[in-house]
Design a protein around this motif. Structure first.
Motif, PDB file in Angstrom:
ATOM      1  N   TYR A   6       9.794 -66.976  -9.234  1.00  0.00           N
ATOM      2  CA  TYR A   6       8.407 -67.245  -9.100  1.00  0.00           C
ATOM      3  C   TYR A   6       7.551 -66.240  -8.362  1.00  0.00           C
ATOM      4  O   TYR A   6       6.481 -66.027  -8.750  1.00  0.00           O
ATOM      5  CB  TYR A   6       8.544 -68.485  -8.425  1.00  0.00           C
ATOM      6  N   GLU A   7       8.271 -65.774  -7.461  1.00  0.00           N
ATOM      7  CA  GLU A   7       7.462 -64.701  -6.709  1.00  0.00           C
ATOM      8  C   GLU A   7       7.208 -63.417  -7.547  1.00  0.00           C
ATOM      9  O   GLU A   7       5.830 -62.996  -7.470  1.00  0.00           O
ATOM     10  CB  GLU A   7       8.213 -64.101  -5.461  1.00  0.00           C
ATOM     11  N   ALA A   8       8.040 -62.891  -8.326  1.00  0.00           N
ATOM     12  CA  ALA A   8       7.681 -61.942  -9.171  1.00  0.00           C
ATOM     13  C   ALA A   8       6.703 -62.256 -10.283  1.00  0.00           C
ATOM     14  O   ALA A   8       5.853 -61.421 -10.490  1.00  0.00           O
ATOM     15  CB  ALA A   8       9.264 -61.450 -10.056  1.00  0.00           C
ATOM     16  N   LYS A   9       6.764 -63.511 -11.028  1.00  0.00           N
ATOM     17  CA  LYS A   9       5.658 -63.589 -11.800  1.00  0.00           C
ATOM     18  C   LYS A   9       4.608 -63.908 -10.845  1.00  0.00           C
ATOM     19  O   LYS A   9       3.301 -63.506 -11.863  1.00  0.00           O
ATOM     20  CB  LYS A   9       6.088 -65.323 -12.415  1.00  0.00           C
ATOM     21  N   PHE A  10       4.381 -64.673 -10.109  1.00  0.00           N
ATOM     22  CA  PHE A  10       3.238 -64.704  -9.370  1.00  0.00           C
ATOM     23  C   PHE A  10       2.294 -63.485  -8.789  1.00  0.00           C
ATOM     24  O   PHE A  10       1.213 -63.254  -8.971  1.00  0.00           O
ATOM     25  CB  PHE A  10       3.397 -65.608  -7.768  1.00  0.00           C
ATOM     26  N   THR A  11       3.221 -62.309  -8.494  1.00  0.00           N
ATOM     27  CA  THR A  11       2.574 -61.240  -8.178  1.00  0.00           C
ATOM     28  C   THR A  11       2.013 -60.493  -9.392  1.00  0.00           C
ATOM     29  O   THR A  11       1.144 -59.754  -9.435  1.00  0.00           O
ATOM     30  CB  THR A  11       3.832 -60.394  -7.495  1.00  0.00           C
ATOM     31  N   GLU A  12       2.962 -60.563 -10.640  1.00  0.00           N
ATOM     32  CA  GLU A  12       2.569 -59.959 -11.787  1.00  0.00           C
ATOM     33  C   GLU A  12       1.130 -60.596 -12.283  1.00  0.00           C
ATOM     34  O   GLU A  12       0.291 -59.926 -12.737  1.00  0.00           O
ATOM     35  CB  GLU A  12       3.666 -60.291 -12.585  1.00  0.00           C
ATOM     36  N   LEU A  13       0.978 -61.883 -12.056  1.00  0.00           N
ATOM     37  CA  LEU A  13      -0.088 -62.574 -12.511  1.00  0.00           C
ATOM     38  C   LEU A  13      -1.512 -62.482 -11.595  1.00  0.00           C
ATOM     39  O   LEU A  13      -2.215 -62.446 -11.895  1.00  0.00           O
ATOM     40  CB  LEU A  13       0.055 -63.932 -12.867  1.00  0.00           C
ATOM     41  N   ALA A  14      -1.042 -62.244 -10.543  1.00  0.00           N
ATOM     42  CA  ALA A  14      -1.982 -62.360  -9.376  1.00  0.00           C
ATOM     43  C   ALA A  14      -3.011 -60.999  -9.653  1.00  0.00           C
ATOM     44  O   ALA A  14      -4.207 -61.073  -9.228  1.00  0.00           O
ATOM     45  CB  ALA A  14      -1.507 -62.095  -7.724  1.00  0.00           C
ATOM     46  N   ARG A  15      -2.684 -60.051 -10.334  1.00  0.00           N
ATOM     47  CA  ARG A  15      -3.503 -58.871 -10.489  1.00  0.00           C
ATOM     48  C   ARG A  15      -4.467 -59.260 -11.595  1.00  0.00           C
ATOM     49  O   ARG A  15      -5.616 -58.581 -11.493  1.00  0.00           O
ATOM     50  CB  ARG A  15      -2.592 -57.774 -11.067  1.00  0.00           C
ATOM     51  N   PHE A  16      -4.357 -60.198 -12.296  1.00  0.00           N
ATOM     52  CA  PHE A  16      -5.271 -60.536 -13.265  1.00  0.00           C
ATOM     53  C   PHE A  16      -6.384 -61.444 -12.606  1.00  0.00           C
ATOM     54  O   PHE A  16      -7.710 -61.705 -13.229  1.00  0.00           O
ATOM     55  CB  PHE A  16      -5.038 -61.427 -14.501  1.00  0.00           C
ATOM     56  N   MET A  20      -8.787 -64.432  -6.540  1.00  0.00           N
ATOM     57  CA  MET A  20      -8.116 -65.733  -5.874  1.00  0.00           C
ATOM     58  C   MET A  20      -7.237 -65.548  -4.822  1.00  0.00           C
ATOM     59  O   MET A  20      -6.726 -66.355  -4.308  1.00  0.00           O
ATOM     60  CB  MET A  20      -7.531 -66.449  -7.273  1.00  0.00           C
ATOM     61  N   VAL A  21      -6.759 -64.160  -4.669  1.00  0.00           N
ATOM     62  CA  VAL A  21      -5.730 -63.909  -3.720  1.00  0.00           C
ATOM     63  C   VAL A  21      -6.156 -62.510  -2.986  1.00  0.00           C
ATOM     64  O   VAL A  21      -5.342 -61.976  -2.576  1.00  0.00           O
ATOM     65  CB  VAL A  21      -4.402 -63.539  -4.603  1.00  0.00           C
ATOM     66  N   ASP A  22      -7.516 -62.710  -2.613  1.00  0.00           N
ATOM     67  CA  ASP A  22      -8.012 -61.452  -1.913  1.00  0.00           C
ATOM     68  C   ASP A  22      -7.658 -61.352  -0.628  1.00  0.00           C
ATOM     69  O   ASP A  22      -8.192 -60.556   0.095  1.00  0.00           O
ATOM     70  CB  ASP A  22      -9.579 -60.999  -2.409  1.00  0.00           C
ATOM     71  N   THR A  23      -7.384 -62.655   0.001  1.00  0.00           N
ATOM     72  CA  THR A  23      -6.790 -62.408   1.480  1.00  0.00           C
ATOM     73  C   THR A  23      -5.504 -63.329   1.519  1.00  0.00           C
ATOM     74  O   THR A  23      -5.073 -63.947   0.479  1.00  0.00           O
ATOM     75  CB  THR A  23      -7.921 -63.384   2.047  1.00  0.00           C
ATOM     76  N   ASP A  24      -4.707 -62.902   2.588  1.00  0.00           N
ATOM     77  CA  ASP A  24      -3.549 -63.222   2.680  1.00  0.00           C
ATOM     78  C   ASP A  24      -3.515 -64.935   2.762  1.00  0.00           C
ATOM     79  O   ASP A  24      -2.515 -65.410   2.133  1.00  0.00           O
ATOM     80  CB  ASP A  24      -3.054 -62.792   3.913  1.00  0.00           C
ATOM     81  N   TYR A  25      -4.625 -65.302   3.272  1.00  0.00           N
ATOM     82  CA  TYR A  25      -4.425 -66.877   3.355  1.00  0.00           C
ATOM     83  C   TYR A  25      -4.674 -67.594   1.949  1.00  0.00           C
ATOM     84  O   TYR A  25      -3.922 -68.640   1.645  1.00  0.00           O
ATOM     85  CB  TYR A  25      -5.857 -67.337   4.302  1.00  0.00           C
ATOM     86  N   LYS A  26      -5.505 -67.052   1.237  1.00  0.00           N
ATOM     87  CA  LYS A  26      -5.748 -67.607  -0.252  1.00  0.00           C
ATOM     88  C   LYS A  26      -4.259 -67.477  -0.976  1.00  0.00           C
ATOM     89  O   LYS A  26      -4.016 -68.163  -1.654  1.00  0.00           O
ATOM     90  CB  LYS A  26      -6.664 -66.662  -0.876  1.00  0.00           C
ATOM     91  N   LYS A  27      -3.858 -66.249  -0.831  1.00  0.00           N
ATOM     92  CA  LYS A  27      -2.471 -65.833  -1.658  1.00  0.00           C
ATOM     93  C   LYS A  27      -1.507 -66.788  -1.252  1.00  0.00           C
ATOM     94  O   LYS A  27      -0.738 -67.400  -1.805  1.00  0.00           O
ATOM     95  CB  LYS A  27      -2.105 -64.547  -1.283  1.00  0.00           C
ATOM     96  N   ALA A  28      -1.505 -67.077   0.180  1.00  0.00           N
ATOM     97  CA  ALA A  28      -0.348 -68.044   0.615  1.00  0.00           C
ATOM     98  C   ALA A  28      -0.572 -69.598   0.094  1.00  0.00           C
ATOM     99  O   ALA A  28       0.227 -70.197  -0.667  1.00  0.00           O
ATOM    100  CB  ALA A  28      -0.397 -68.254   2.094  1.00  0.00           C
TER     101      ALA A  28
END
Length: 65
Positions: A6-16, A20-28
């Motif tokens: 899940y972490e690998a897929k999340f990281t892969e998709l987060a670049r798109f 939505m993940v521009d802060t560590d809080y949002k990413k968490a």
């Protein structure tokens, strides 16, 4: 899906959707929201501030299950 997968897929998709993940809080929060429900039950009760904290707790919870 394992937490590591899940972490690998999340990281892969987060670049798109960097906004939505521009802060560590949002990413968490986004990462936490996509966890398996059994793991989320163990991780969700704690308000963890960073993505790494959520990931660490999720990996620990997965081992217990």
């Amino acid at each position: 899906m394992s937490v590591a997968d899940y972490e690998a897929k999340f990281t892969e998709l987060a670049r798109f959707a960097p906004h939505m993940v521009d802060t560590d809080y949002k990413k968490a929060r986004k990462f936490k929201g996509g966890l398996d429900l059994d793991i989320l039950d163990r991780v969700g009760v704690i308000n963890l501030p960073t993505h790494v904290n959520v990931l660490d707790r999720a990996l620990m919870a997965e081992v217990i299950l």
